[in-house]
Design a protein around this motif. Sequence first.
Motif, short mmCIF file in Angstrom:
data_model
loop_
_atom_site.label_atom_id
_atom_site.label_comp_id
_atom_site.label_asym_id
_atom_site.label_seq_id
_atom_site.Cartn_x
_atom_site.Cartn_y
_atom_site.Cartn_z
N SER A 107 0.74 -1.28 0.02
CA SER A 107 0.08 -0.07 0.10
C SER A 107 0.86 1.20 -0.03
O SER A 107 0.74 2.25 -0.59
CB SER A 107 -0.93 0.01 1.18
OG SER A 107 -1.86 -1.08 1.22
N LEU A 108 1.82 1.27 0.74
CA LEU A 108 2.96 2.38 1.03
C LEU A 108 3.46 2.63 -0.48
O LEU A 108 3.85 3.47 -0.86
CB LEU A 108 3.67 2.19 1.98
CG LEU A 108 3.50 2.39 3.25
CD1 LEU A 108 4.45 2.18 4.30
CD2 LEU A 108 2.54 3.75 3.53
N VAL A 109 4.04 1.45 -1.21
CA VAL A 109 4.61 1.46 -2.29
C VAL A 109 3.71 2.24 -3.51
O VAL A 109 4.26 2.88 -4.42
CB VAL A 109 5.32 0.29 -2.86
CG1 VAL A 109 5.40 0.02 -4.30
CG2 VAL A 109 6.42 -0.42 -1.85
N PHE A 133 10.62 12.98 -7.61
CA PHE A 133 9.49 13.04 -6.49
C PHE A 133 8.83 11.43 -6.54
O PHE A 133 8.67 10.91 -5.32
CB PHE A 133 8.27 13.85 -6.51
CG PHE A 133 8.83 15.28 -5.75
CD1 PHE A 133 8.61 15.48 -4.37
CD2 PHE A 133 9.08 16.36 -6.54
CE1 PHE A 133 9.03 16.46 -3.89
CE2 PHE A 133 9.29 17.64 -5.94
CZ PHE A 133 9.43 17.60 -4.63
N LEU A 134 8.51 10.87 -7.41
CA LEU A 134 8.12 9.77 -7.60
C LEU A 134 9.15 8.56 -7.26
O LEU A 134 8.82 7.61 -6.45
CB LEU A 134 7.76 9.33 -9.09
CG LEU A 134 6.33 10.02 -9.67
CD1 LEU A 134 6.07 9.61 -11.17
CD2 LEU A 134 5.24 9.64 -8.78
N ILE A 135 10.44 8.86 -7.68
CA ILE A 135 11.68 7.83 -7.08
C ILE A 135 11.50 7.91 -5.59
O ILE A 135 11.98 6.71 -4.63
CB ILE A 135 12.73 8.26 -7.68
CG1 ILE A 135 12.66 7.85 -9.41
CG2 ILE A 135 13.89 7.37 -7.11
CD1 ILE A 135 12.32 6.47 -9.71
N ILE A 136 11.55 9.20 -4.90
CA ILE A 136 11.56 9.50 -3.58
C ILE A 136 10.75 8.66 -2.90
O ILE A 136 10.83 8.20 -1.47
CB ILE A 136 11.65 10.85 -3.30
CG1 ILE A 136 13.16 11.49 -3.62
CG2 ILE A 136 11.73 11.16 -1.73
CD1 ILE A 136 13.17 12.86 -3.67
N GLY A 137 9.17 8.79 -3.31
CA GLY A 137 8.04 8.07 -2.67
C GLY A 137 8.11 6.80 -2.91
O GLY A 137 7.84 5.99 -1.87
N ALA A 140 10.82 5.63 -0.39
CA ALA A 140 10.04 5.69 1.02
C ALA A 140 9.23 4.60 1.48
O ALA A 140 9.24 3.88 2.40
CB ALA A 140 9.43 7.17 1.08
N GLY A 141 8.36 4.27 0.38
CA GLY A 141 7.39 3.26 0.46
C GLY A 141 8.07 1.69 0.58
O GLY A 141 7.46 0.88 1.37
N THR A 142 9.05 1.71 0.25
CA THR A 142 9.78 0.55 0.17
C THR A 142 10.57 0.20 1.56
O THR A 142 10.67 -0.96 2.21
CB THR A 142 10.89 0.18 -1.00
OG1 THR A 142 9.92 0.27 -2.28
CG2 THR A 142 11.48 -1.30 -1.12
N PHE A 143 11.09 1.25 1.98
CA PHE A 143 12.22 1.05 2.98
C PHE A 143 11.75 1.61 4.42
O PHE A 143 12.28 1.15 5.35
CB PHE A 143 13.38 1.75 2.72
CG PHE A 143 14.32 1.27 1.49
CD1 PHE A 143 14.93 0.04 1.97
CD2 PHE A 143 14.42 1.95 0.42
CE1 PHE A 143 15.77 -0.65 0.46
CE2 PHE A 143 14.94 1.38 -0.81
CZ PHE A 143 15.71 0.03 -0.71
N LEU A 144 10.53 2.45 4.43
CA LEU A 144 10.17 2.76 5.57
C LEU A 144 9.67 1.89 6.66
O LEU A 144 9.97 1.76 7.94
CB LEU A 144 8.88 3.93 5.41
CG LEU A 144 9.49 5.45 5.10
CD1 LEU A 144 8.26 6.31 4.82
CD2 LEU A 144 10.33 6.00 6.38
#
Length: 306
Positions: A107-109, A133-137, A140-144
């Motif tokens: 879901s976060l990804v 921004f898409l790469i950063i999101g 973040a969704g993968t590693f958070l």
Amino acid sequence: MLYFTFFLTISLAIYGLYLMRAEKATHLKKRMSTFVSGVKEDDPNDTEKGSNASLFERLGKPLMNDFKRSFKRRMPGEKEAKIDTKLQLAGSPFGMSPVDFRLLQISLVLLLPLLAGGYGALLQAGYAGIFLFLIIGLAAGTFLPHYYLSIKKKARNKSALKELPDILDLLTVSLEAGLGFDSAVSKVVSKKNGVLSAEFHRSLEELRLGRTRREALTGIKNRIEVEEVRAFISSILQAEKLGIGMVQVLRVQSNEVRERRRQRAEEEAMKAPVKMLFPLVLFIFPSLFIVLLGPALIQFLQTFSK
């Protein structure tokens, strides 16, 4: 008309017998579950509460449970075991299962890149900025989620290491008072709160469910990545295997744990001057130079300007 009435009567009678049999089986099942698990039968008010439940509870939860079961069947066993190990090391935050964690990560990804891309579009960052921004999101969704688990694991290990000396002292006093090991652990669980007491409580529950003491204590050692705790559990298992007095082993472990804690405190005290050097150089010394040398420098410039 007579044949239709006869057929309807026979059908209703058969359906009534089926309902009576189903109701009797349901009642018997409830009584058996009450006898086996000690859980009381459902109160008649529960049906009223169920009828007054929200639409999400009546429709959303069953659909979500079915989706989780289908997702779990498709999830590789090795991946599930790996995530379950991470969750146990982190203390199972929010009671998440490996399926819940994997769904949260997916879901976060999917969600964070959309939010980041929308934010980039609002800033009018251009195609390159939106892509960034898409790469950063996505990152973040993968590693958070994994980063959150690592933070929880470190905090849990730190708390367990802090609680260990008091747990050892209380366990030693209980054993010296004449209690058995399981009774002493139960006394520790009732008197202390924290990570180690929760783990010992879980081991007691596993013992009641039929697991051996070695398996239950090995589970504690696998769920807490602290060298002192693992040494403590290993010494208990070795003492039980060799028949050594448990009180002597716990006294030795208590002295070693307190000695290691003193050494860690001394190590942190030795690191303090080095850690203080960077704030001094970057923030304290420039301010002191401005306060002390600033007036002299201004007077020096005024003198030479004349």
